[in-house]
Motif scaffolding. Structure first.
Motif, short mmCIF file in Angstrom:
data_model
loop_
_atom_site.label_atom_id
_atom_site.label_comp_id
_atom_site.label_asym_id
_atom_site.label_seq_id
_atom_site.Cartn_x
_atom_site.Cartn_y
_atom_site.Cartn_z
N LYS A 41 7.57 2.21 0.89
CA LYS A 41 6.52 1.03 0.14
C LYS A 41 6.90 0.84 -1.40
O LYS A 41 6.81 -0.27 -1.89
N LYS A 94 -6.23 4.30 6.13
CA LYS A 94 -7.06 4.13 5.32
C LYS A 94 -8.13 2.91 5.39
O LYS A 94 -9.25 2.84 4.52
N ARG A 170 -3.60 19.33 5.78
CA ARG A 170 -4.15 18.31 5.19
C ARG A 170 -4.09 16.97 6.04
O ARG A 170 -2.73 16.71 6.62
N GLN A 172 -5.10 12.48 5.92
CA GLN A 172 -5.74 11.55 5.39
C GLN A 172 -7.12 11.07 5.89
O GLN A 172 -7.40 11.74 7.05
N ASN A 214 8.06 10.44 2.32
CA ASN A 214 6.94 10.78 1.53
C ASN A 214 6.83 12.35 1.09
O ASN A 214 6.57 12.85 -0.23
N TYR A 237 2.04 0.82 6.76
CA TYR A 237 1.00 -0.13 5.74
C TYR A 237 0.52 -1.31 6.02
O TYR A 237 1.26 -2.17 6.77
C1 LMR Z 1 -0.97 9.81 2.81
O1 LMR Z 1 -2.01 9.64 2.28
O2 LMR Z 1 -0.47 10.54 3.07
C2 LMR Z 1 -0.15 8.34 2.94
O3 LMR Z 1 -1.15 7.37 3.22
C3 LMR Z 1 0.45 7.81 1.60
C4 LMR Z 1 1.15 6.61 1.53
O4 LMR Z 1 0.79 5.70 1.05
O5 LMR Z 1 2.19 6.87 2.36
#
Ligand code: LMR
Length: 332
Positions: A41, A94, A170, A172, A214, A237
């Motif tokens: 990204k 999200k 954890r 999202q 990530n 995304y």
């Molecule tokens: C996360 O919050 O783990 C991912 O959405 C972060 C991202 O934008 O790759």
């Protein structure tokens, strides 16, 4: 004199009715995101910024703000709706908290058997119709950008579903991810991406899930003893813009930006797999985390534990949508 005053008032009137970002020269697009620049990204955003300058002959300047510099997960969507930033690329998960719950379908464990299967969905009718649901929120969806399949990490080895019992993991903010972790016997903890490293380091949570790109760029491998290359779910995304801002752009600027977005999308999607493969290799080479590959029986046990999440979440994300995805991917 009076005419001049009138003209000045008119000019001010025009300026206030336009998005403030359009009243500048060059027009500035603030592109905010939460990951490192050195990720699929992050690189896609940088590429878009370069191409946007080029294809609009400098009429538009794209400023990229990585690593949650401006906003954390949830706030960035609010900032976009308010027009404080113009462009984002949040993970599909999200959009659930924003009220477009259908996007959480992408979080269902093992729903996409491969990237090809995923592409059939994002590049087809389902992908298009999901993006159109954002319009009612004042958001225009421009493109899907890929990241990759997720691996699961913790300070203990995660080989079978029993290994998850009682672990704090954890996630999202997604009801589907919550159900996924519960199906494994873990305790899901919703947390902003920018807070995950510290939470892992201090033991606030035991583990997490994310694609290797990530995990590596946030240095999570330095604070996780084990990771399982489970590829149990997908993370990608949608590149989105403030609808009002986008609709009001001058036609020539819009044309240049559309071209830049098409090319940046091809680029981001082309590099995503290699970025993840390289990140996994780099974490293996760093030697801080032990990587586990599941054998066929272990994988089958994960799938058996996780597939019921599809039925459990059907009422939330839409049974028809899940069926459409099964049909498009030819799987499940
Ligand atoms: C996360 O919050 O783990 C991912 O959405 C972060 C991202 O934008 O790759």
């Amino acid at each position: 004199m009076r005419v001049m005053k009138y003209a000045a008032a008119l000019a001010v009137g025009v300026m206030v009715s336009l998005s403030p970002a359009l009243a500048q020269s060059p027009i500035v697009i603030k592109f905010s995101h939460v990951v490192a620049p050195d990720t699929p990204k992050g690189k896609g955003a940088t590429k878009f910024a370069e191409l946007a300058g080029q294809y609009t002959a400098g009429k538009v300047k794209v400023e990229v703000y990585p690593n949650s510099q401006l906003y954390k997960d949830k706030e960035e969507l609010e900032a976009l709706q308010l027009g404080a930033v113009q462009m984002l690329a949040p993970s599909l998960a999200k959009f659930g908290p924003l009220g477009v719950k259908e996007f959480e379908v992408f979080d269902l464990p093992f729903i996409f058997p491969s990237k090809d299967a995923l592409n059939k969905v994002t590049k087809g009718e389902v992908g298009k119709s999901l993006l159109s649901k954002l319009e009612a929120k004042g958001i225009t969806g421009l493109a899907y950008w890929d990241n990759g399949f997720k691996i699961m990490s913790a300070n203990s080895a995660l080989k079978t579903p029993d290994d998850f019992l009682g672990l704090k993991l954890r996630i999202q903010s997604s009801k589907v991810l919550e159900a996924q972790m519960k199906a494994l016997g873990a305790v899901p903890q919703v947390m902003a991406f920018s807070e995950v490293y510290q939470a892992l380091q201090t033991g606030v949570v035991d583990g997490t899930e994310n694609p290797p790109s990530n995990m590596y760029t946030q240095k999570m491998h330095e604070v996780q003893k084990h990771a399982t290359v489970s590829n149990h779910g997908y993370l990608g995304y949608a590149v989105i813009v403030n609808k009002k801002f986008w609709d009001e752009l001058p036609a020539d600027a819009r044309a240049g930006l559309d071209k830049a977005m098409a090319e940046a999308t091809d680029y981001a999607n082309q590099i995503a797999q290699k970025e993840n493969d390289d990140a996994l290799a780099a974490m293996k080479a760093a030697g801080k985390t032990t990587f586990i590959e599941l054998d066929a029986a272990q994988k089958a046990a994960w799938m058996k534990a996780l597939k019921p999440v599809h039925d459990e979440m059907a009422a939330r994300v839409g049974k028809d949508l899940i069926e459409q995805i099964y049909k498009a991917t030819g799987a499940n």
